[in-house]
Design an enzyme around this catalytic site. Sequence first.
Site, PDB file in Angstrom:
ATOM      1  N   ASP A  16       0.727  -1.269  -0.150  1.00 60.81           N
ATOM      2  CA  ASP A  16      -0.062   0.039  -0.165  1.00 60.81           C
ATOM      3  C   ASP A  16       0.761   1.174   0.045  1.00 60.81           C
ATOM      4  OD1 ASP A  16      -2.227   1.597   0.005  1.00 60.81           O
ATOM      5  OD2 ASP A  16      -2.672   1.024   2.251  1.00 60.81           O
ATOM      6  N   GLY A  17       0.278   2.352  -0.594  1.00 58.76           N
ATOM      7  CA  GLY A  17       0.992   3.748  -0.728  1.00 58.76           C
ATOM      8  C   GLY A  17       1.594   4.266  -1.701  1.00 58.76           C
ATOM      9  N   ARG A  20       0.295   7.874  -2.489  1.00 55.74           N
ATOM     10  CA  ARG A  20       0.903   8.802  -1.571  1.00 55.74           C
ATOM     11  C   ARG A  20       2.479   8.885  -2.063  1.00 55.74           C
ATOM     12  NH1 ARG A  20      -1.262   5.826   3.608  1.00 55.74           N
ATOM     13  NH2 ARG A  20      -1.681   4.583   2.088  1.00 55.74           N
ATOM     14  N   HIS A  33       2.352   3.801  -9.119  1.00 56.81           N
ATOM     15  CA  HIS A  33       1.994   2.226  -9.443  1.00 56.81           C
ATOM     16  C   HIS A  33       3.253   1.699 -10.020  1.00 56.81           C
ATOM     17  CE1 HIS A  33      -1.687   2.559  -7.571  1.00 56.81           C
ATOM     18  NE2 HIS A  33      -2.423   3.244  -8.669  1.00 56.81           N
ATOM     19  N   SER A  61      -7.471  -5.582  -5.173  1.00 49.33           N
ATOM     20  CA  SER A  61      -8.809  -5.906  -4.339  1.00 49.33           C
ATOM     21  C   SER A  61     -10.002  -5.917  -5.260  1.00 49.33           C
ATOM     22  CB  SER A  61      -8.795  -5.270  -3.041  1.00 49.33           C
ATOM     23  OG  SER A  61      -9.444  -3.881  -3.275  1.00 49.33           O
ATOM     24  N   ARG A  67     -12.107   2.526  -7.988  1.00 55.07           N
ATOM     25  CA  ARG A  67     -11.425   3.622  -8.242  1.00 55.07           C
ATOM     26  C   ARG A  67     -11.757   4.154  -9.825  1.00 55.07           C
ATOM     27  NH1 ARG A  67      -5.423   2.590  -5.707  1.00 55.07           N
ATOM     28  NH2 ARG A  67      -6.190   1.863  -3.778  1.00 55.07           N
ATOM     29  N   LEU A 127      10.325 -20.961  -4.698  1.00 53.80           N
ATOM     30  CA  LEU A 127       9.340 -19.947  -3.849  1.00 53.80           C
ATOM     31  C   LEU A 127       7.705 -20.191  -4.406  1.00 53.80           C
ATOM     32  CD1 LEU A 127       8.718 -17.390  -2.187  1.00 53.80           C
ATOM     33  CD2 LEU A 127       9.195 -15.985  -4.339  1.00 53.80           C
TER      34      LEU A 127
END
Length: 242
Positions: A16-17, A20, A33, A61, A67, A127
């Site tokens: 997140d962020g 900002r 992004h 999400s 958005r 992984l």
Amino acid sequence: MAETESLPRHVAIIMDGNGRWAKKRHLPRAAGHVAGVSAVRNIVRAAIDMQLSCLTLYAFSSENWKRPPTEVSHLMGLFRTYFSEDVDELVARNVRMRIIGNRSRAASDILAMIEDGERRTSGNTGLNLTFAFDYGAQEEIAAAARAMAEEAVSGQLDPKSITPESFAARLSTRGLPDPDLIIRTSGERRLSNFLLWQAAYSEFVFVETLWPDFSPAQFREALEAYTQRERRFGALSPEPVA
Ligand code: IPE
Ligand code: IPE
Ligand code: MG
């Protein structure tokens, strides 16, 4: 850095962020992004290098469709870029890539790239990299409940046989251990509909850093913080040896 045996088996990150980060630099949100994708690459490489078993990244999400359309289409363009450019590296580095989320709403070319990536990496043993893409935990749980109810109505499932384990086996995360550690960047302290069922006993690390600035060193610090936690799962701590 922690010894391999003290690493969490499964780390999940709420990235997140980005917006900002861009705003602070007087840039459009889209630039945040783009920078966020570089952070994804750095963290995935760090997870491979430290031989982490499972990494799950919250990428989009089910609520992010709310958005503005320009932001959503820019994000979808970045998913196209990522899945078209990065799967070769994942294949080469023995990463098994999967997606959890709703597969019916995204553009068909993105879904085709995702399925191609899943197919090409399905035999890999390193992984386990999971992207939560168009993911919402409430939808996931409702879908599992619906599937079980349908089976019960048709007589294939005895409702009395339903257990937490049999329910978990209907979730999109089946086969993955529950996340030991959930990291959220940007200072927000909420789950935002991420892995609600699976997070029952997860440890949380919240960091102020905005996602594009989240570095492998900070990732290692979060894992280090995890090793200091005492997980009791409702039981008592072991008695100190007298
Ligand atoms: C996370 O950054 C990326 C996605 C949710 C896709 P945000 O876009 O939520 O950034 P902020 O929270 O507005 O700063
Ligand atoms: C959660 O972040 C979703 C992802 C990181 C993909 P949001 O930015 O969408 O969450 P809220 O709206 O602040 O809760
Ligand atoms: Mg956000």
